[in-house]
Design an enzyme around this catalytic site. Structure first.
Site, PDB file in Angstrom:
ATOM      1  N   LYS A  66     -10.661  -0.227  14.143  1.00 47.91           N
ATOM      2  CA  LYS A  66      -9.369   0.224  14.691  1.00 47.91           C
ATOM      3  C   LYS A  66      -9.431   0.316  16.213  1.00 47.91           C
ATOM      4  CE  LYS A  66      -6.921   0.971  10.873  1.00 47.91           C
ATOM      5  NZ  LYS A  66      -5.619   0.369  10.564  1.00 47.91           N
ATOM      6  N   THR A 112      -6.444  -2.922  -1.825  1.00 54.64           N
ATOM      7  CA  THR A 112      -6.340  -1.486  -2.162  1.00 54.64           C
ATOM      8  C   THR A 112      -4.904  -1.104  -2.504  1.00 54.64           C
ATOM      9  OG1 THR A 112      -6.063  -0.882   0.173  1.00 54.64           O
ATOM     10  CG2 THR A 112      -8.299  -0.784  -0.710  1.00 54.64           C
ATOM     11  N   ARG A 132      -9.370  10.276  -1.379  1.00 56.10           N
ATOM     12  CA  ARG A 132      -8.947  11.159  -0.297  1.00 56.10           C
ATOM     13  C   ARG A 132      -8.673  12.551  -0.859  1.00 56.10           C
ATOM     14  NH1 ARG A 132      -5.165   7.049   3.265  1.00 56.10           N
ATOM     15  NH2 ARG A 132      -4.732   6.068   1.268  1.00 56.10           N
ATOM     16  N   TYR A 159     -14.731   1.430   9.996  1.00 60.09           N
ATOM     17  CA  TYR A 159     -13.289   1.676  10.084  1.00 60.09           C
ATOM     18  C   TYR A 159     -12.907   2.056  11.515  1.00 60.09           C
ATOM     19  CZ  TYR A 159      -8.789   3.958   8.868  1.00 60.09           C
ATOM     20  OH  TYR A 159      -7.466   4.340   8.780  1.00 60.09           O
ATOM     21  N   LYS A 206     -13.244  -6.980   9.194  1.00 60.00           N
ATOM     22  CA  LYS A 206     -12.533  -8.253   9.382  1.00 60.00           C
ATOM     23  C   LYS A 206     -11.031  -8.055   9.514  1.00 60.00           C
ATOM     24  CE  LYS A 206     -13.917 -12.044   7.172  1.00 60.00           C
ATOM     25  NZ  LYS A 206     -14.395 -12.893   6.048  1.00 60.00           N
ATOM     26  N   GLY A 238      -1.236 -13.117  17.060  1.00 54.59           N
ATOM     27  CA  GLY A 238      -0.904 -14.529  17.295  1.00 54.59           C
ATOM     28  C   GLY A 238       0.454 -14.873  16.709  1.00 54.59           C
ATOM     29  N   GLY A 269       0.829  -1.207   0.000  1.00 50.53           N
ATOM     30  CA  GLY A 269       0.000   0.000   0.000  1.00 50.53           C
ATOM     31  C   GLY A 269       0.858   1.248   0.000  1.00 50.53           C
ATOM     32  N   PHE A 270       0.200   2.371   0.182  1.00 52.44           N
ATOM     33  CA  PHE A 270       0.880   3.672   0.145  1.00 52.44           C
ATOM     34  C   PHE A 270       1.934   3.779   1.269  1.00 52.44           C
ATOM     35  CE2 PHE A 270       0.015   7.991   2.172  1.00 52.44           C
ATOM     36  CZ  PHE A 270       1.134   8.590   1.598  1.00 52.44           C
ATOM     37  N   THR A 315      -1.956  11.328   6.224  1.00 49.10           N
ATOM     38  CA  THR A 315      -0.626  11.251   5.625  1.00 49.10           C
ATOM     39  C   THR A 315      -0.774  11.242   4.110  1.00 49.10           C
ATOM     40  OG1 THR A 315       0.186  10.075   7.559  1.00 49.10           O
ATOM     41  CG2 THR A 315       1.459   9.797   5.534  1.00 49.10           C
TER      42      THR A 315
HETATM   43  P1  NAD Z   1      -3.474   1.689   1.504  1.00 50.46           P
HETATM   44  O1  NAD Z   1      -4.855   1.283   1.144  1.00 50.46           O
HETATM   45  O2  NAD Z   1      -2.602   2.257   0.445  1.00 50.46           O
HETATM   46  O3  NAD Z   1      -2.702   0.471   2.162  1.00 50.46           O
HETATM   47  C1  NAD Z   1      -3.337  -0.570   2.870  1.00 50.46           C
HETATM   48  C2  NAD Z   1      -2.772  -1.888   2.372  1.00 50.46           C
HETATM   49  O4  NAD Z   1      -3.351  -2.972   3.127  1.00 50.46           O
HETATM   50  C3  NAD Z   1      -3.090  -2.153   0.897  1.00 50.46           C
HETATM   51  O5  NAD Z   1      -1.911  -2.525   0.208  1.00 50.46           O
HETATM   52  C4  NAD Z   1      -4.094  -3.303   0.948  1.00 50.46           C
HETATM   53  O6  NAD Z   1      -4.065  -4.109  -0.199  1.00 50.46           O
HETATM   54  C5  NAD Z   1      -3.660  -4.006   2.213  1.00 50.46           C
HETATM   55  N1  NAD Z   1      -4.720  -4.840   2.824  1.00 50.46           N
HETATM   56  C6  NAD Z   1      -5.983  -4.448   3.145  1.00 50.46           C
HETATM   57  N2  NAD Z   1      -6.663  -5.490   3.657  1.00 50.46           N
HETATM   58  C7  NAD Z   1      -5.806  -6.548   3.688  1.00 50.46           C
HETATM   59  C8  NAD Z   1      -5.917  -7.900   4.103  1.00 50.46           C
HETATM   60  N3  NAD Z   1      -7.062  -8.375   4.621  1.00 50.46           N
HETATM   61  N4  NAD Z   1      -4.835  -8.708   4.003  1.00 50.46           N
HETATM   62  C9  NAD Z   1      -3.666  -8.234   3.488  1.00 50.46           C
HETATM   63  N5  NAD Z   1      -3.500  -6.971   3.068  1.00 50.46           N
HETATM   64  C10 NAD Z   1      -4.566  -6.139   3.158  1.00 50.46           C
HETATM   65  O7  NAD Z   1      -3.609   2.707   2.736  1.00 50.46           O
HETATM   66  P2  NAD Z   1      -2.513   3.531   3.551  1.00 50.46           P
HETATM   67  O8  NAD Z   1      -2.914   4.940   3.511  1.00 50.46           O
HETATM   68  O9  NAD Z   1      -1.156   3.126   3.140  1.00 50.46           O
HETATM   69  O10 NAD Z   1      -2.801   3.012   5.033  1.00 50.46           O
HETATM   70  C11 NAD Z   1      -1.952   2.067   5.679  1.00 50.46           C
HETATM   71  C12 NAD Z   1      -2.377   1.910   7.129  1.00 50.46           C
HETATM   72  O11 NAD Z   1      -2.249   3.169   7.807  1.00 50.46           O
HETATM   73  C13 NAD Z   1      -3.820   1.472   7.306  1.00 50.46           C
HETATM   74  O12 NAD Z   1      -3.894   0.567   8.401  1.00 50.46           O
HETATM   75  C14 NAD Z   1      -4.545   2.746   7.669  1.00 50.46           C
HETATM   76  O13 NAD Z   1      -5.675   2.502   8.456  1.00 50.46           O
HETATM   77  C15 NAD Z   1      -3.469   3.509   8.438  1.00 50.46           C
HETATM   78  N6  NAD Z   1      -3.690   4.969   8.370  1.00 50.46           N
HETATM   79  C16 NAD Z   1      -3.422   5.672   7.251  1.00 50.46           C
HETATM   80  C17 NAD Z   1      -3.663   7.048   7.230  1.00 50.46           C
HETATM   81  C18 NAD Z   1      -3.333   7.896   6.033  1.00 50.46           C
HETATM   82  O14 NAD Z   1      -3.573   9.106   6.079  1.00 50.46           O
HETATM   83  N7  NAD Z   1      -2.783   7.396   4.966  1.00 50.46           N
HETATM   84  C19 NAD Z   1      -4.205   7.682   8.360  1.00 50.46           C
HETATM   85  C20 NAD Z   1      -4.509   6.914   9.471  1.00 50.46           C
HETATM   86  C21 NAD Z   1      -4.228   5.548   9.482  1.00 50.46           C
HETATM   87  N1  UDP Z   2     -12.812  16.308   1.007  1.00 48.62           N
HETATM   88  C1  UDP Z   2     -13.259  17.302   0.149  1.00 48.62           C
HETATM   89  N2  UDP Z   2     -13.249  17.039  -1.185  1.00 48.62           N
HETATM   90  C2  UDP Z   2     -12.801  15.872  -1.716  1.00 48.62           C
HETATM   91  C3  UDP Z   2     -12.330  14.867  -0.842  1.00 48.62           C
HETATM   92  C4  UDP Z   2     -12.361  15.118   0.518  1.00 48.62           C
HETATM   93  O1  UDP Z   2     -13.674  18.383   0.576  1.00 48.62           O
HETATM   94  O2  UDP Z   2     -12.822  15.731  -2.951  1.00 48.62           O
HETATM   95  C5  UDP Z   2     -12.813  16.583   2.455  1.00 48.62           C
HETATM   96  C6  UDP Z   2     -13.508  15.527   3.300  1.00 48.62           C
HETATM   97  O3  UDP Z   2     -14.895  15.785   3.387  1.00 48.62           O
HETATM   98  C7  UDP Z   2     -12.800  15.698   4.625  1.00 48.62           C
HETATM   99  C8  UDP Z   2     -11.378  16.109   4.229  1.00 48.62           C
HETATM  100  O4  UDP Z   2     -11.463  16.571   2.886  1.00 48.62           O
HETATM  101  O5  UDP Z   2     -13.381  16.750   5.363  1.00 48.62           O
HETATM  102  C9  UDP Z   2     -10.368  14.955   4.303  1.00 48.62           C
HETATM  103  O6  UDP Z   2     -10.911  13.865   3.618  1.00 48.62           O
HETATM  104  P1  UDP Z   2     -10.124  12.515   3.345  1.00 48.62           P
HETATM  105  O7  UDP Z   2     -11.052  11.608   2.587  1.00 48.62           O
HETATM  106  O8  UDP Z   2      -8.816  12.822   2.728  1.00 48.62           O
HETATM  107  O9  UDP Z   2      -9.798  11.882   4.770  1.00 48.62           O
HETATM  108  P2  UDP Z   2     -10.432  11.932   6.228  1.00 48.62           P
HETATM  109  O10 UDP Z   2      -9.553  12.848   6.975  1.00 48.62           O
HETATM  110  O11 UDP Z   2     -11.841  12.442   6.194  1.00 48.62           O
HETATM  111  O12 UDP Z   2     -10.349  10.529   6.675  1.00 48.62           O
END
Ligand code: NAD
Ligand code: UDP
Length: 312
Positions: free
Chosen positions: A148, A35, A185, A144, A90, A101, A10-11, A174
């Site tokens: 968490k 994703t 996003r 979500y 899940k 585990g 992922g990202f 992030t």
């Molecule tokens: P992302 O969707 O790019 O990455 C998530 C990754 O998890 C993906 O590669 C997806 O394929 C994998 N994944 C999902 N379900 C899975 C499963 N059941 N088994 C194996 N792999 C699985 O998102 P991200 O932004 O990189 O987020 C990564 C983590 O950071 C997540 O746990 C997210 O909740 C947390 N997080 C991210 C942000 C942010 O702003 N990016 C903010 C808060 C928390």
């Molecule tokens: N948002 C927006 N326009 C868009 C996408 C998001 O105004 O095209 C707003 C959204 O309603 C939220 C904020 O931008 O208030 C951040 O949204 P994001 O989906 O990035 O993440 P969140 O912080 O809500 O998890």
């Protein structure tokens, strides 16, 4: 040392793979690509790196020793988890249980990627780790947020009951290269719209706030937390807060686009304010964000230009 990263394609996970390899660790990336995308890790040519395609809601049995587990697997964008509500619940519940585990079996240290969403639509600003949050369990974001919150609870239970070494990072918004242009996003949406000359879609009146952390800062904070001995949840994010309307105008300025701002309906339960209190991260991890919003956004705009030019 050997680290396993769930969600490593992922990202954020793919940047963490890069960071751990650069620090000399062996890395096993586990991902079911729901994703994520293999393109995020395609550049890695390192014999210390391996990829396992696996859904972590199912148990994972491995022969080798593992020292660290970074558990990032979970859909993360509101659009993704609204489309995948059951998978999101899940992976937060069963996936976290399975990875705890595995950590217990391997005597590995476990880090949970939690989120600012555990604070829900917060009634205090900025949010410190002691705040318990204001979450609607049955709203659309509940799948979500509650997954968490359950994940944090089971992580603390393994720590207290089994003595597992655990860490919990609460990640705040992030952004950076390797976000999906269509993940919904705000950063990819606004930049994609600006680069394509489309209207910029501000939800609501744009007075809601967010605080944006560049990905290189975020993963450095995550790494430091894993290497620390701090076991309670820790906020890692950028405390610079902006309204979404201000943010839209800033993207217009940086991209030089002719795009106009239009207003659309605010999604249900969209948090009105979000800003991390990072006193703990500053004191305990000696961490704070270094990359300015301008620099971070310039890098991200550059990346999305490349994606659009290549037509991927
Ligand atoms: P992302 O969707 O790019 O990455 C998530 C990754 O998890 C993906 O590669 C997806 O394929 C994998 N994944 C999902 N379900 C899975 C499963 N059941 N088994 C194996 N792999 C699985 O998102 P991200 O932004 O990189 O987020 C990564 C983590 O950071 C997540 O746990 C997210 O909740 C947390 N997080 C991210 C942000 C942010 O702003 N990016 C903010 C808060 C928390
Ligand atoms: N948002 C927006 N326009 C868009 C996408 C998001 O105004 O095209 C707003 C959204 O309603 C939220 C904020 O931008 O208030 C951040 O949204 P994001 O989906 O990035 O993440 P969140 O912080 O809500 O998890």
């Amino acid at each position: 040392m050997k680290a396993l990263i769930t969600g490593g394609a992922g990202f954020i996970g793919s940047h963490l793979c890069d960071l751990l390899l650069a620090k000399g660790h062996e890395v096993i990336c586990v991902d079911n690509l729901v994703t994520g995308n293999k393109n995020n890790i395609i550049h890695i040519e390192n014999e210390k790196f391996s990829f396992i395609e696996h859904n972590v809601t199912k148990p994972l049995y491995l022969e080798e020793k593992i020292d660290y587990i970074f558990h990032l697997a979970s859909p993360a964008s509101p659009i993704d988890y609204l489309e995948l509500p059951i998978q999101t619940l899940k992976v937060g519940a069963l996936g976290t249980h399975n990875m705890l585990g595995l950590a217990r079996e391997k005597n590995a240290r476990f880090l949970l990627a939690s989120t600012s969403e555990v604070y829900g639509d917060p009634l205090v600003n900025p949010q410190s780790e002691e705040y318990w949050g204001n979450v609607n369990p049955i709203g659309p974001r509940g799948v979500y947020d509650e997954a968490k919150r359950f994940a944090e609870a089971i992580t603390m239970a393994y720590h207290r009951y089994h003595g597992t070494q655990t860490r919990i990072v609460r990640i705040f918004n992030t952004y950076g290269p390797r976000m999906r242009l269509n993940d919904g996003r705000v950063v990819p949406n606004f930049i994609g719209q600006a680069l394509n000359g489309e209207d910029i879609t501000v939800y609501g009146d744009g007075s809601q706030t967010r605080s944006f952390c560049y990905v290189s800062d975020e993963i450095e904070g995550i790494y430091r937390l894993m290497m620390s001995d701090y076991t309670n949840p820790m906020n890692v994010g950028n405390p610079e807060e902006h309204t979404i309307l201000e943010f839209a105008k800033y993207i217009i300025k940086l991209t030089g686009t002719d795009s106009k701002i239009i207003f659309k309906e605010l999604p249900e339960d969209d948090p009105k304010q979000r800003r991390p209190n990072i006193t703990k991260a500053r004191k305990i991890l000696k961490w704070e964000p270094k990359v300015s919003l301008e620099q971070g956004l310039r890098n991200t705009i550059q990346y999305f230009k490349g994606v659009l030019d290549s037509g991927k």
